[in-house]
Each structure stands twice: as structure tokens, then as C-alpha cells.
Design a protein around this motif. Structure first.
Motif, short mmCIF file in Angstrom:
data_model
loop_
_atom_site.label_atom_id
_atom_site.label_comp_id
_atom_site.label_asym_id
_atom_site.label_seq_id
_atom_site.Cartn_x
_atom_site.Cartn_y
_atom_site.Cartn_z
N TYR A 13 0.85 -1.21 0.00
CA TYR A 13 0.00 0.00 0.00
C TYR A 13 0.87 1.24 0.00
N ALA A 14 2.00 1.17 0.75
CA ALA A 14 2.86 2.35 0.83
C ALA A 14 3.34 2.74 -0.56
N MET A 15 3.75 1.75 -1.35
CA MET A 15 4.24 2.03 -2.69
C MET A 15 3.13 2.61 -3.56
N LEU A 54 3.44 18.12 -2.31
CA LEU A 54 4.41 17.67 -1.31
C LEU A 54 5.19 16.44 -1.75
N VAL A 55 4.68 15.74 -2.78
CA VAL A 55 5.44 14.62 -3.35
C VAL A 55 5.63 14.96 -4.81
N ASP A 56 6.83 15.41 -5.16
CA ASP A 56 7.03 15.99 -6.47
C ASP A 56 8.39 15.61 -7.01
N LYS A 57 8.61 15.87 -8.30
CA LYS A 57 9.88 15.52 -8.95
C LYS A 57 11.07 16.16 -8.22
N LEU A 76 7.78 7.26 -5.38
CA LEU A 76 8.10 8.49 -6.12
C LEU A 76 8.87 8.17 -7.39
N VAL A 77 9.83 7.23 -7.28
CA VAL A 77 10.63 6.86 -8.46
C VAL A 77 9.74 6.21 -9.52
#
Lengths: 289, 156
Positions: free
Chosen positions: A52-54, A68-71, B109-110
């Protein structure tokens, strides 16, 4: 080199919000906990928090409105992955040391199964050709989503060739689906009750680091009493394979895949058949002239 | 010899603290191990990792740091080592999955970043890839079933 770059790019206080999001995701996933799903009476699949985390972080990244989660956090993320992997290696090393006796037992099967891995392209390569793939299929099928395989393929074909695209594709498939597939396979095999737990553990270590940790996690959850033995066997299998798989790939798997490709490409692949027709026609017109 | 700067060592030390905090929280939330019980094991892991990282820079040969870290871990826990019972007891309280979950959270993210490349490869690569993984897995299970008794016999 790349690793050093990401270490220097790491700025914990600058990206603290990003790390905060990650820890919240982890807490949420751990709170949900493992979900066992019984497919049939004796086949049980266990979904783990790591899965789930992935999925959640990937979704947060793809959801563009969530800044907040970005390149731009790429550097921090790959650095932290690196660091947590090292902690995991230390933990696995301790499990391994504690069960060193059973590892000696594992070495023989692991060596042989690695050289046998070369044979898996016998099944997968024709399938890829039937699905209309070109030379990518060589990179895709010669090994099982390992970091070493990428290096071997890059050294042999260069990073611009279609073979390299294939090996990268396999690595992505391995990272995204491999964890799920290995989790499924280990839980199915261990609930069937035909195989030794150590054999399943050895097999669970066959892929990349994330694949084998998914396998270890699933098995350890089903047999908590033998967690040390499971992780020792799987880690030993992973470590021994890392060393051997490269040679197995260079000397057996890649030449075999090349040979098989040459043999089957004109028969199974659509574009291969067309090429053969053209070549025949060209030969005929050459004879006439 | 690899060159590592003091900045890199500092960042590694800080990054490890973050990882230790993550693991301790995960161990409490998911597996109800009290933080005070987790911390000794986590500190051992911290020391092993940092030592392995520094060793990889100092030692000749360009071996990856993972090799040293895992090797020190093995040496700390083999039964011959007098420290082994202490190390094994404390690190045993750190749940494996509590350490793995953050890795995969970061890897999301990757994966998101490479999503475009992945979609181009499409479903065909997925099918072939899964066949490769399954056949490798089953081959490995069968070979182990066949050879484990033999190697156990040789050693025993």
C-alpha cells in the motif's frame, strides 16, 4: 557516482515536509496492517503494508495537485531509499549470521538454480515474439529483474539499444509487479504444503532486492516461528545470486537468448515473417537478373 | 579508494537518524513494540551501517557499501562472536517489515517519475515479465527441492 550525487543533494531540513508525508503514509499503512485474502481453502494471499505504501506514494506523485510529493524531491527520495536499504542490509546480515548453518545448506541449490535461470528465456522469449516484440525481448527475458542484469546488458549492447530498453522494462515490471507476483507465489506455494519452507525461501530471493523483501515478508508472516531461517535462506539466495547471476547471464543466458532469437524471430514474429518474405523475394529477383 | 567528503558522511549520519526514527515508529504502530525496546537494536543497526559505509570508502577495491554493511552484520551475529546473543536479541525486536515499508514508500516516487516510460512499454512487457518471474521462481523451488537434501547430506 550517481549515489554520491544524491547524497550531496540530500537536504533533510529543506524537504522535511516530504519526509513527513512519507512517514504519515507509513504510519497509515502499518495501521491498516496485513490483509490476508483467502482465494481458495488453502491458497492465501497476503497484502502487506509495504505494497500500500508504494501504491499510495505513486498515486500522490501522479496526482499533480499534491505538491508535497514531487519531482523535486527525487534526490531526497533516492538518497533515503539508499539509506533505508543499508539499514535493511544490516538487519538481514544479522539474520544471516544468526542462521549461518542453514545458509551453507542453501549454497548448492542456489548456484544450480541460477544457471538454470538461463533456461527461463526458453519459455518467455517465444511468448514475447508472439506478442510482436523486437530485439527488446532479449533484454526482457534473459534474467529476472536484477540490478546486475542491467549492468551486463548495458556493457554488451550499450544503453541506446532496444535490448537495453527491454532490460529496463523488465526491471520496472519487476519493481511494480514483481513484488506482488513474488508475494503471491510465495504465499500460494507455502499454503499448498507440498514444498519445503526452505525451498520457497530460496526461490523468494530470486529477484531484485524489493522483490525478495516482499517474498521474505509474506513468508515470515505466514511462518513467524521460522523468520530467521526464511530471511537467512532468501538473503543467502539473493546474495549468492548477485555474484553468480552476472556470469550465468554473460556465458549462458545471453548467448542462449541470442541464438533462440535468431532461430525463432523469422518464424514467430510478424515483422520477422515479413522480413523473411522480402528477403526471399529479393533473392528471387536477384536470380532472375 | 573512493573519495567521500565530510558533507557526505554528515548527510549519511543524518539520513540514518531519519531512517531509525521511521523504523522505530513503524515498529510501534504496526507491531506494538515499545520504542524503548526498539532503540537498542536500532542503534546497533545504525552503528553497523555507518561503519560499513565508512569502510567502503577506506577499503581498496570499488565494492558497494551494501556488501560491507551486510558483512559486518553477519560477523556481529555468527554464533562464534561473543557479542552475538546480545546483538541478535536486540535486533530481533526490530521487525523486518517495519524497515521495508519506508523503502517502498520512497520508491513510489521513483515509479511515479518513470510512469511515462512504463506506460510506453505497455501490457506486453508486463505479461512477458511476469512469465519470466514465475518461471524463475518455480525453477528455483524445484531445484531447491531436489538439491537441498543432497547438500544437507553433504554437510551433515
Amino acid at each position: 557516482m550517481e549515489q554520491n550525487k544524491s547524497i550531496e543533494a540530500f537536504t533533510p531540513w529543506k524537504d522535511w515536509k516530504f519526509h513527513g508525508v512519507i512517514i504519515l503514509v507509513c504510519i497509515l499503512c502499518e495501521l491498516i496492517g496485513a490483509i490476508p485474502i483467502d482465494i481458495t481453502e488453502n491458497i492465501r494471499v497476503t497484502l502487506l503494508p509495504l505494497l500500500y505504501a508504494m501504491v499510495i506514494t505513486t498515486a500522490l506523485y501522479l496526482f499533480k495537485k499534491f505538491p508535497l510529493v514531487d519531482k523535486k524531491h527525487e534526490g531526497s527520495a533516492s538518497f533515503m531509499m539508499n539509506v533505508t536499504c543499508l539499514i535493511l542490509m544490516a538487519k538481514l546480515g544479522i539474520n544471516t549470521g544468526n542462521a549461518i548453518d542453514s545458509i551453507a545448506e542453501a549454497s548448492l541449490p542456489v548456484i544450480f538454480s541460477n544457471f538454470g535461470d538461463a533456461l527461463t528465456c526458453l519459455i518467455a522469449l517465444p511468448l514475447g515474439l508472439l506478442l510482436g516484440m523486437d530485439r527488446e525481448v532479449i533484454g526482457l527475458t534473459f534474467g529476472c529483474s536484477r540490478e546486475g542484469g542491467i549492468a551486463v546488458c548495458e556493457g554488451r549492447y550499450g544503453s541506446k539499444g532496444s535490448e537495453f530498453r527491454g532490460v529496463m522494462g523488465m526491471y520496472i515490471v519487476g519493481t511494480v509487479f514483481g513484488t506482488i507476483v513474488i508475494g503471491l507465489l510465495t504465499s500460494i506455494c507455502s499454503s499448498m504444503g507440498i514444498f519445503n519452507l526452505s525451498s520457497i525461501a530460496i526461490a523468494a530471493g530470486c529477484g531484485s532486492a524489493s522483490m525478495s523483501s516482499a517474498g521474505i515478508g509474506t513468508l515470515a508472516l505466514m511462518h513467524p516461528e521460522s523468520e530467521d531461517m526464511i530471511s537467512a535462506m532468501a538473503t543467502a539466495s539473493n546474495l549468492i545470486s548477485t555474484a553468480i547471476a552476472i556470469y550465468a547471464a554473460i556465458f549462458i543466458a545471453l548467448p542462449l537468448a541470442e541464438w533462440e532469437f535468431k532461430l525463432l524471430y523469422p518464424i514467430l514474429s510478424k515483422s520477422g515473417r515479413e522480413e523473411r518474405k522480402k528477403a526471399k523475394a529479393a533473392a528471387k529477383s536477384g536470380e532472375k537478373n | 579508494m573512493k573519495k567521500i567528503t565530510s558533507l557526505q558522511i554528515r548527510n549519511m549520519a543524518i539520513g540514518l537518524v531519519v531512517a531509525v526514527v521511521f523504523g522505530t515508529i513503524g515498529n510501534y504502530v504496526g507491531y506494538s513494540v515499545m520504542p524503548l525496546d526498539t532503540i537498542p537494536g536500532m542503534l546497533i543497526l545504525y552503528a553497523i551501517t555507518l561503519l560499513g559505509y565508512l569502510l567502503s570508502a577506506v577499503m581498496p577495491g570499488n565494492m558497494p557499501d551494501m556488501v560491507y554493511v551486510s558483512l559486518i552484520g553477519v560477523l556481529m551475529a555468527i554464533p562464534v562472536n561473543p557479542l552475538s546473543p546480545y546483538v541478535v536479541e536486540h535486533v530481533g525486536k526490530v521487525q523486518l517489515l517495519a524497515v521495508v515499508t519506508p523503502i517502498l514508500a520512497y520508491s513510489g516516487l521513483v515509479i511515479g517519475r518513470d510512469w511515462g516510460a512504463f506506460r510506453k512499454l505497455s501490457w506486453r512487457a508486463v505479461i512477458v515479465g511476469i512469465v519470466v518471474i514465475c518461471s524463475t521462481f518455480f525453477w528455483s523451488v524445484f531445484i531447491s527441492e531436489l538439491l537441498l537434501p543432497i547438500s544437507q547430506g553433504l554437510l551433515g
